[in-house]
Design a protein around this motif. Structure first.
Motif, mmCIF file in Angstrom:
data_model
loop_
_atom_site.group_PDB
_atom_site.id
_atom_site.type_symbol
_atom_site.label_atom_id
_atom_site.label_comp_id
_atom_site.label_asym_id
_atom_site.label_seq_id
_atom_site.Cartn_x
_atom_site.Cartn_y
_atom_site.Cartn_z
ATOM 1 N N SER A 43 33.317 -69.987 1.846
ATOM 2 C CA SER A 43 33.617 -71.375 1.485
ATOM 3 C C SER A 43 34.972 -71.469 0.783
ATOM 4 N N ILE A 44 35.250 -70.539 -0.137
ATOM 5 C CA ILE A 44 36.523 -70.592 -0.861
ATOM 6 C C ILE A 44 37.677 -70.256 0.082
ATOM 7 N N LYS A 85 38.571 -73.242 2.108
ATOM 8 C CA LYS A 85 39.293 -74.160 1.231
ATOM 9 C C LYS A 85 40.721 -73.676 1.006
ATOM 10 N N LEU A 119 34.892 -78.512 7.323
ATOM 11 C CA LEU A 119 34.355 -78.504 5.955
ATOM 12 C C LEU A 119 33.518 -79.745 5.691
ATOM 13 N N GLU A 159 30.150 -79.371 7.424
ATOM 14 C CA GLU A 159 29.311 -78.409 6.682
ATOM 15 C C GLU A 159 28.773 -79.045 5.406
ATOM 16 N N ASN A 160 29.631 -79.814 4.741
ATOM 17 C CA ASN A 160 29.226 -80.422 3.476
ATOM 18 C C ASN A 160 28.155 -81.483 3.668
ATOM 19 N N LYS A 211 25.916 -81.369 5.942
ATOM 20 C CA LYS A 211 24.690 -80.608 6.188
ATOM 21 C C LYS A 211 24.122 -80.075 4.865
ATOM 22 N N ALA A 212 25.019 -79.571 4.004
ATOM 23 C CA ALA A 212 24.580 -79.016 2.716
ATOM 24 C C ALA A 212 23.998 -80.109 1.818
ATOM 25 N N ARG A 213 24.522 -81.303 1.960
ATOM 26 C CA ARG A 213 24.040 -82.417 1.143
ATOM 27 C C ARG A 213 22.633 -82.825 1.578
ATOM 28 N N GLY A 214 22.310 -82.633 2.872
ATOM 29 C CA GLY A 214 20.988 -83.014 3.372
ATOM 30 C C GLY A 214 20.942 -84.482 3.774
ATOM 31 N N ALA A 240 20.252 -80.194 0.247
ATOM 32 C CA ALA A 240 19.564 -79.293 1.175
ATOM 33 C C ALA A 240 19.214 -77.966 0.502
ATOM 34 N N ASN A 271 28.884 -83.005 -1.719
ATOM 35 C CA ASN A 271 28.926 -81.885 -0.782
ATOM 36 C C ASN A 271 27.764 -80.914 -0.978
ATOM 37 N N GLY A 272 26.859 -81.213 -1.897
ATOM 38 C CA GLY A 272 25.775 -80.284 -2.201
ATOM 39 C C GLY A 272 26.316 -78.910 -2.570
ATOM 40 N N MET A 298 29.282 -74.909 -6.841
ATOM 41 C CA MET A 298 30.446 -74.198 -7.392
ATOM 42 C C MET A 298 30.523 -74.254 -8.917
ATOM 43 N N VAL A 312 29.490 -65.561 -4.535
ATOM 44 C CA VAL A 312 29.968 -66.586 -3.597
ATOM 45 C C VAL A 312 29.312 -66.390 -2.229
ATOM 46 N N MET A 344 25.854 -67.741 -2.441
ATOM 47 C CA MET A 344 25.918 -69.209 -2.517
ATOM 48 C C MET A 344 26.130 -69.801 -1.118
ATOM 49 N N ASP A 345 27.050 -69.226 -0.349
ATOM 50 C CA ASP A 345 27.309 -69.708 1.017
ATOM 51 C C ASP A 345 26.083 -69.493 1.903
ATOM 52 N N GLY A 391 23.290 -71.963 1.822
ATOM 53 C CA GLY A 391 23.525 -73.288 2.393
ATOM 54 C C GLY A 391 24.120 -74.327 1.455
ATOM 55 N N PHE A 392 24.670 -73.898 0.306
ATOM 56 C CA PHE A 392 25.364 -74.857 -0.558
ATOM 57 C C PHE A 392 26.705 -75.211 0.064
ATOM 58 N N GLY A 393 27.210 -76.402 -0.248
ATOM 59 C CA GLY A 393 28.416 -76.912 0.397
ATOM 60 C C GLY A 393 29.712 -76.363 -0.181
ATOM 61 N N ASN A 394 30.825 -76.832 0.383
ATOM 62 C CA ASN A 394 32.157 -76.402 -0.041
ATOM 63 C C ASN A 394 32.713 -77.392 -1.060
ATOM 64 N N CYS A 395 33.253 -76.868 -2.142
ATOM 65 C CA CYS A 395 33.772 -77.709 -3.226
ATOM 66 C C CYS A 395 35.008 -78.473 -2.758
ATOM 67 N N PHE A 430 37.767 -64.770 -7.022
ATOM 68 C CA PHE A 430 37.315 -64.496 -5.669
ATOM 69 C C PHE A 430 38.486 -64.108 -4.772
#
Lengths: 234, 251
Positions: A8-9, A12, A79, A82-83, A85-88, B109, B175-176, B179, B207, B210-211, B214-218, B244
């Motif tokens: 994820s980082i 970004k 991104l 994906e976000n 999806k992560a939020r639901g 999620a 973004n769920g 971070m 990290v 965390m990925d 299924g947590f989102g990207n900041c 990181f």
């Protein structure tokens, strides 16, 4: 390293680096464009455009710029998906009442799409005509570059004629304002993502980012508006 | 002098993880404004039990703002309308007489609902297990000042360590993303010499976990920081990014 960029980082980081690269491009672009306001019938702007078109460094950077745009757009969409999806799928019935979160930071994709839509028109207006199809307005003219009379394309005539249409100027102002709002979050966010921020620098970067964003936004839109109002031939 | 208010509660009820949930409305009268939000929910449950109904399931434990167990998304904000407090520290004096209060579970999620207002936050435990610790060789107690640490570093580490892992950051994030939590857990150790030994490995593993979960990207919106009951700063996220990326370059 591949696992770093795939995280994820890492994704970004690609947004951040491509964004900072596009910011550099904007600075150069606005600097050259500001020559449009020199009231010399466009000679200085034509000389500047000639320099940009013939400079070998710019020829190397041009494909890089295209890659920068592509990376920024593709990863921005990736991104965001994906976000989501992560939020639901569930949303809060009582809404979001969190204060102090900027509108720009929550709508970067929408702002990006606004800028991208503007870019399509922008590229059709200038880049296509200058690089591919040509245009009768671009007929050669002679300007004095450092005392040497040089034959160059009359890019000023094309720009001047394009900004003679009100609707084009309106679209350019919308594009520039969208870009400014995008940058008001994007600038500091790019630095935060590469890790160049802390308690002190966060404030500095967001102030600097806002100033930069509106210099870019007001700069580009005022050039279009002033060209429409005061630089038309009749 | 004690004042009381009458309120209407709109509470999310869901029988189980897969069941379809819905809002139920309850009326509560004569609630003391001195009572806490959770005490008010206790009164509601007592009322429901007396009526022969199923009480509302919600998470709670220490009730003094340090365990991170209570959650609840109240009237549009994680932990409710007050700043820098957990739900258990929220008082009913923050609400008006006759007000309708909407109570929802964390929605993300990464935090699936177990029942009613309770969500599964074991994802946070898994992230901690992936590297949020130091491997200490136990032995005699060392001298307190054997390892000098600058005051600023100690303060920032302590601030990061105040994260209670409640999940409000994830609940507030569009973004769920987790971070803020991960960055606090990495920072509290990265700032101190004892934590430096495993710093690179820790940042990478936490990290990655965390990925994977299924947590989102900041995207640096900062909603997490605003809603964090412990005021964990976004500066920690910048530090996590640094740690990181540094770890990635070392490979």
């Amino acid at each position: 390293m591949s696992s770093t960029l795939g995280s994820s980082i890492g994704k970004k980081l690609l947004m951040s680096i491509s964004g900072l690269f596009l910011i550099l491009f904007l600075i150069v672009h606005l600097t050259v464009n500001s020559l449009l306001l020199v009231p010399d019938g466009g000679d200085l702007f034509n000389a500047g455009a000639h320099f940009m078109a013939t400079n070998p460094a710019i020829r190397v950077i041009e494909p890089l710029l295209a890659i920068g745009f592509l990376v920024h757009i593709i990863y921005g969409v990736k991104l965001t998906l994906e976000n989501r999806k992560a939020r639901g799928p569930a949303r809060y019935a009582s809404g979001k009442k969190t204060t102090g979160v900027t509108w720009a930071s929550q709508n970067m994709l929408v702002l990006g799409i606004t800028v991208a839509a503007f870019l399509v028109l922008h590229i059709a207006n200038f880049w296509v005509k200058m690089k591919l199809t040509g245009d009768p307005l671009l007929e050669h003219t002679t300007v004095d570059i450092a005392g040497v009379p040089t034959e160059v394309e009359n890019a000023y005539a094309l720009v001047n004629a394009t900004f003679g249409y009100l609707w084009i100027v309106v679209v350019y102002v919308i594009g520039a304002v969208g870009l400014a709002i995008h940058l008001s979050h994007g600038f500091w966010s790019a630095f935060q993502t590469i890790g160049f921020s802390n308690l002190k620098w966060r404030k500095r970067l967001s102030v600097l980012g806002n100033i930069f964003a509106w210099i870019i936004g007001i700069g580009f839109s005022s050039i279009a508006v002033l060209q429409y109002l005061f630089y038309q031939p009749n | 002098m004690e004042t009381t208010i009458n309120i209407k509660l709109k509470v999310w009820r869901q029988a189980g993880p897969k069941a379809k949930g819905r809002f139920e409305t309850y009326e509560l009268n004569n609630i003391s404004t001195d009572s806490s939000f959770l005490e008010m929910l206790d009164i509601l449950n007592e009322q429901l039990i007396n009526e022969g109904k199923e009480p509302v399931a919600f998470d709670h434990d220490c009730r003094e703002g340090i365990c991170g167990m209570c959650s609840l998304y109240i009237n549009g904000r994680p932990h409710g309308p007050d700043d820098d407090v957990t739900t258990c520290q929220l008082h009913m004096r923050k609400f008006k007489d006759g007000e309708t209060i909407t109570v929802e579970p964390w929605r993300s999620a990464g935090f699936p609902i177990i029942k009613d207002l309770i969500v599964d936050r074991t994802a946070f435990d898994k992230i901690i297990a992936a590297g949020g610790y130091i491997s200490v060789s136990t032995g005699g107690v060392p001298d307190a000042n054997a390892i000098p640490i600058p005051k600023e570093d100690a303060d920032e580490a302590m601030d990061a360590a105040s994260c209670i892992g409640c999940g409000a950051c994830v609940a507030a994030c569009k973004n769920g993303s987790a971070m803020l939590f991960v960055s606090a857990k990495v920072s509290q150790l990265a700032l101190l010499p004892q934590g430096r030994v495993e710093a690179a490995r820790r940042a990478k593993n936490m990290v990655a976990k965390m990925d994977e979960l299924g947590f989102g990207n900041c995207t640096n919106t900062g909603a997490c920081e605003v809603e964090c009951p412990k005021g964990i700063s976004l500066a920690n996220i910048a530090r996590l990014n640094r740690e990181f990326l540094k770890a990635g370059i070392q490979d």
